[in-house]
Design a protein around this motif. Structure first.
Motif, mmCIF file in Angstrom:
data_model
loop_
_atom_site.group_PDB
_atom_site.id
_atom_site.type_symbol
_atom_site.label_atom_id
_atom_site.label_comp_id
_atom_site.label_asym_id
_atom_site.label_seq_id
_atom_site.Cartn_x
_atom_site.Cartn_y
_atom_site.Cartn_z
ATOM 1 N N UNK A 63 -11.998 3.962 -1.477
ATOM 2 C CA UNK A 63 -10.545 4.129 -1.430
ATOM 3 C C UNK A 63 -10.128 4.567 -0.039
ATOM 4 N N UNK A 64 -9.111 3.932 0.481
ATOM 5 C CA UNK A 64 -8.599 4.285 1.808
ATOM 6 C C UNK A 64 -7.218 4.914 1.642
ATOM 7 N N UNK A 65 -7.082 6.151 2.085
ATOM 8 C CA UNK A 65 -5.793 6.834 2.009
ATOM 9 C C UNK A 65 -4.928 6.377 3.179
ATOM 10 N N UNK A 103 -6.516 0.621 -1.768
ATOM 11 C CA UNK A 103 -5.575 1.279 -0.861
ATOM 12 C C UNK A 103 -4.734 2.271 -1.657
ATOM 13 N N UNK A 104 -4.639 3.503 -1.151
ATOM 14 C CA UNK A 104 -3.833 4.531 -1.802
ATOM 15 C C UNK A 104 -2.564 4.777 -0.987
ATOM 16 N N UNK A 154 5.016 -1.855 2.011
ATOM 17 C CA UNK A 154 3.632 -1.396 2.170
ATOM 18 C C UNK A 154 2.717 -2.047 1.144
ATOM 19 N N UNK A 155 3.181 -2.148 -0.082
ATOM 20 C CA UNK A 155 2.379 -2.794 -1.138
ATOM 21 C C UNK A 155 2.103 -4.242 -0.773
ATOM 22 N N UNK A 156 3.121 -4.934 -0.299
ATOM 23 C CA UNK A 156 2.949 -6.337 0.087
ATOM 24 C C UNK A 156 1.984 -6.463 1.270
ATOM 25 N N UNK A 197 -7.085 -3.793 -4.410
ATOM 26 C CA UNK A 197 -6.179 -3.062 -5.278
ATOM 27 C C UNK A 197 -5.325 -2.105 -4.460
ATOM 28 N N UNK A 198 -4.063 -1.974 -4.844
ATOM 29 C CA UNK A 198 -3.158 -1.009 -4.225
ATOM 30 C C UNK A 198 -2.690 -0.045 -5.310
#
Length: 307
Positions: free
Chosen positions: A141-143, A183-184, A198-200, A208-209
């Motif tokens: 997971x990447x913050x 992605x977090x 950001x989600x896009x 996964x977001x």
């Protein structure tokens, strides 16, 4: 579900659900149901290093008072054997600190994977990740927190948004990777429209977001939770959080191990989990008593969905 649609649904739920929790009858019934729920220990969080190369506005690591430390491999191997004996299924290699600063990270992940554990870790993305590590980790997971440099600079001391994007893309495009790239994001750091952007943006270079809605007050701030409706916390059951010196913290928000449940240097994981200190905390939560650092924690309150 599409991450944008999921974000919209969660945004609405985050606003609406606390209204139900404030109803005493509803909250009471839900409380009793959650209090009786029994959770089995299935995961262990191991803090292999408590040093970080970033200072995020929402993180309490800058207030940590214990000394910087990298966990000994001998202790780490002992913990893995204890986890195997307790039938643990998942190992998470991060608590306080940035795991990619750990010089033994790849060896630790490989060892855990070879013993049959599902391995995960979370990183701030500032450092490039060894492609070989992605073969041993199930989830990384990447913050990223946000989706644009201007938002990132507002919430972080080290301002390297573009480098993080490059590192994420490299991981996503890595051949023969086992790891799922997650992605977090934290919508509280952005406007609503920027969150959608950001989600896009991140959906194109990740598997996964995930959106985390609330920037919580932490126990170390010693402020009363902002909502009176509270629920027994799942963290008294799972996961077990091991600090870099081998002590077992109450949870990941117990940054200094103020309420240590035991010490895996001299005790087994089984004895700590079944020990008096954890059992007492479990009973307190079941009875609606929030003492010690739990008094100032709002993780399981009406601000969030109860487990």
């Amino acid at each position: 579900m599409n991450p944008m649609l999921l974000f919209i649904v969660k945004s609405m739920a985050f606003k609406i659900m606390p209204l139900f929790y404030r109803s005493k009858g509803y909250a009471s019934r839900l409380y009793q149901k959650k209090a009786k729920r029994i959770i089995q220990l299935c995961s262990v969080t191991i803090e292999t290093i408590n040093i970080c190369n970033q200072r995020c506005s929402y993180c309490s690591i800058s207030k940590m008072t214990r000394p910087s430390k990298i966990m000994d491999m001998e202790l780490y191997d002992k913990i893995l054997k204890d986890c195997q004996a307790h039938h643990i299924t998942r190992i998470h290699l991060q608590m306080q600190g940035e795991p990619t600063l750990d010089p033994f990270l790849k060896a630790r992940a490989k060892s855990a994977a070879e013993m049959g554990f599902a391995v995960s870790l979370a990183t701030n993305g500032l450092n490039a990740v060894d492609p070989e590590l992605l073969q041993y980790v199930d989830t990384i997971a990447i913050s990223a927190d946000v989706g644009a440099e201007v938002d990132y600079d507002k919430a972080h001391t080290v301002k390297k948004f573009e480098e993080i994007a490059i590192h994420v893309k490299a991981m996503f495009e890595c051949k023969n990777r086992k790891a799922q790239i997650e992605i977090r994001l934290k919508p509280a750091l952005m406007s609503w429209i920027n969150t959608l952007r950001a989600i896009r943006y991140w959906s194109k270079i990740s598997d996964q977001v995930v959106t985390y809605f609330n920037l919580l007050q932490t126990p170390i701030e010693k402020k009363k939770p902002r909502c009176n409706v509270r629920f027994p916390c799942s963290y008294v059951y799972d996961p077990l959080c091991v600090l870099s010196d081998g002590r077992v913290a109450l949870c990941c928000l117990d940054i200094d191990g103020a309420e240590s449940l035991g010490d895996l240097r001299v005790e087994s994981l089984e004895s700590v989990y079944q020990g008096k200190r954890r059992k007492l905390k479990e009973r307190q939560h079941q009875n609606g008593e929030y003492k010690g650092i739990c008094e100032f924690c709002e993780w399981n309150s009406a601000l969030l969905e109860p487990w």
